[in-house]
Design a protein around this motif. Structure first.
Motif, PDB file in Angstrom:
ATOM      1  N   ALA A  26     -49.069 -12.533  31.802  1.00  0.00           N
ATOM      2  CA  ALA A  26     -48.240 -11.491  31.155  1.00  0.00           C
ATOM      3  C   ALA A  26     -46.966 -11.226  31.850  1.00  0.00           C
ATOM      4  CB  ALA A  26     -48.802 -10.480  30.682  1.00  0.00           C
ATOM      5  N   CYS A  27     -45.975 -11.815  31.252  1.00  0.00           N
ATOM      6  CA  CYS A  27     -44.692 -11.518  32.027  1.00  0.00           C
ATOM      7  C   CYS A  27     -43.742 -10.358  31.299  1.00  0.00           C
ATOM      8  CB  CYS A  27     -43.689 -12.744  32.136  1.00  0.00           C
ATOM      9  SG  CYS A  27     -44.815 -14.069  33.141  1.00  0.00           S
ATOM     10  N   ASP A  28     -44.537  -9.544  30.714  1.00  0.00           N
ATOM     11  CA  ASP A  28     -43.886  -8.708  30.063  1.00  0.00           C
ATOM     12  C   ASP A  28     -44.705  -7.343  30.019  1.00  0.00           C
ATOM     13  OD1 ASP A  28     -44.992  -8.560  27.468  1.00  0.00           O
ATOM     14  OD2 ASP A  28     -43.818 -10.599  27.625  1.00  0.00           O
ATOM     15  N   VAL A  29     -44.148  -6.132  29.848  1.00  0.00           N
ATOM     16  CA  VAL A  29     -45.230  -4.792  29.814  1.00  0.00           C
ATOM     17  C   VAL A  29     -44.265  -3.953  28.766  1.00  0.00           C
ATOM     18  CG1 VAL A  29     -44.631  -3.682  31.631  1.00  0.00           C
ATOM     19  CG2 VAL A  29     -46.688  -3.512  30.989  1.00  0.00           C
ATOM     20  N   GLU A  30     -45.129  -3.051  28.187  1.00  0.00           N
ATOM     21  CA  GLU A  30     -44.440  -2.240  27.460  1.00  0.00           C
ATOM     22  C   GLU A  30     -45.013  -0.792  27.844  1.00  0.00           C
ATOM     23  OE1 GLU A  30     -43.778  -2.359  22.886  1.00  0.00           O
ATOM     24  OE2 GLU A  30     -44.958  -0.605  22.867  1.00  0.00           O
ATOM     25  N   ILE A  31     -44.098   0.202  28.051  1.00  0.00           N
ATOM     26  CA  ILE A  31     -44.325   1.457  28.682  1.00  0.00           C
ATOM     27  C   ILE A  31     -43.734   2.486  27.643  1.00  0.00           C
ATOM     28  CG2 ILE A  31     -42.376   1.294  30.340  1.00  0.00           C
ATOM     29  CD1 ILE A  31     -44.293   2.974  32.087  1.00  0.00           C
ATOM     30  N   GLU A  32     -44.524   3.505  27.449  1.00  0.00           N
ATOM     31  CA  GLU A  32     -43.987   4.699  26.535  1.00  0.00           C
ATOM     32  C   GLU A  32     -43.721   5.921  27.209  1.00  0.00           C
ATOM     33  OE1 GLU A  32     -46.925   3.074  22.792  1.00  0.00           O
ATOM     34  OE2 GLU A  32     -47.084   5.225  23.542  1.00  0.00           O
ATOM     35  N   GLY A  33     -42.643   6.575  26.608  1.00  0.00           N
ATOM     36  CA  GLY A  33     -42.442   7.830  27.208  1.00  0.00           C
ATOM     37  C   GLY A  33     -42.531   8.900  25.983  1.00  0.00           C
ATOM     38  N   ASN A  34     -42.788  10.303  26.440  1.00  0.00           N
ATOM     39  CA  ASN A  34     -43.102  10.920  25.145  1.00  0.00           C
ATOM     40  C   ASN A  34     -42.456  12.272  25.388  1.00  0.00           C
ATOM     41  OD1 ASN A  34     -44.329  12.583  26.870  1.00  0.00           O
ATOM     42  ND2 ASN A  34     -46.649  11.787  26.192  1.00  0.00           N
ATOM     43  N   ASP A  35     -42.369  13.236  24.470  1.00  0.00           N
ATOM     44  CA  ASP A  35     -41.845  14.301  24.418  1.00  0.00           C
ATOM     45  C   ASP A  35     -42.101  15.512  25.487  1.00  0.00           C
ATOM     46  OD1 ASP A  35     -39.557  13.839  22.789  1.00  0.00           O
ATOM     47  OD2 ASP A  35     -40.465  14.412  20.998  1.00  0.00           O
TER      48      ASP A  35
END
Ligand SMILES: [Cu+2]
Length: 153
Positions: A26-35
């Motif tokens: 996989a040449c991409d990744v998703e990362i989340e930031g929160n409140d």
């Protein structure tokens, strides 16, 4: 072809497809930031086989970027805290990064709740024997919002 053979053929095709998906890096990744000032990942692997790698940052919170903005910034582990410290004075308009900071390998914009941004960089910028970090450079966030990045085979 009878239906039993058809089912077997389908199952075999599905297994092959799954094996293909698992072996292709996989040449991409998703990362989340929160409140709550958190990323949902503490490490990211960048496969050496990818020419380019894309990080998609998604702010899953509701707060505006002036109050709880997040970005994703890639540096060496050694540079991370200094990049964050020097970014404070740069302000939101500059994504809390010193203009022209050569220690920054890649970064997204600072985004607020509900927004996303992504950044794509050449994996040739990373060395296998070097230790890398990602941070959010919004003032005060990098103590909690940080992780490691590794070039993997
Ligand atoms: Cu942040």
């Amino acid at each position: 072809m009878n239906s039993v053979n058809l089912k077997r053929t389908c199952a075999a095709a599905l297994l092959l497809a799954m094996a293909g998906a698992a072996s292709a890096a996989a040449c991409d990744v998703e990362i989340e930031g929160n409140d709550a000032m958190q990323f949902n990942k503490s490490s990211i692997d960048v496969p050496q086989s990818c020419k380019q790698f894309t990080v998609k940052l998604k702010h899953v919170g509701k707060l505006p970027k002036a109050a709880m903005g997040h970005n994703w910034v890639l540096t060496t582990s050694a540079d991370a805290q200094a990049v964050a410290a020097d970014g404070i004075g740069a302000g939101l308009d500059n994504n809390y990064l010193k203009t022209g900071d050569a220690r920054v390998i890649a970064h997204t914009a600072v985004i607020g709740g509900g927004a996303s941004d992504s950044v794509t960089f050449d994996t040739s910028k990373l060395k296998a024997d070097q230790s890398y970090a990602f941070i959010c450079s919004f003032p005060g966030h990098s103590t909690l919002m940080k992780g490691t990045v590794k070039l993997t085979k």
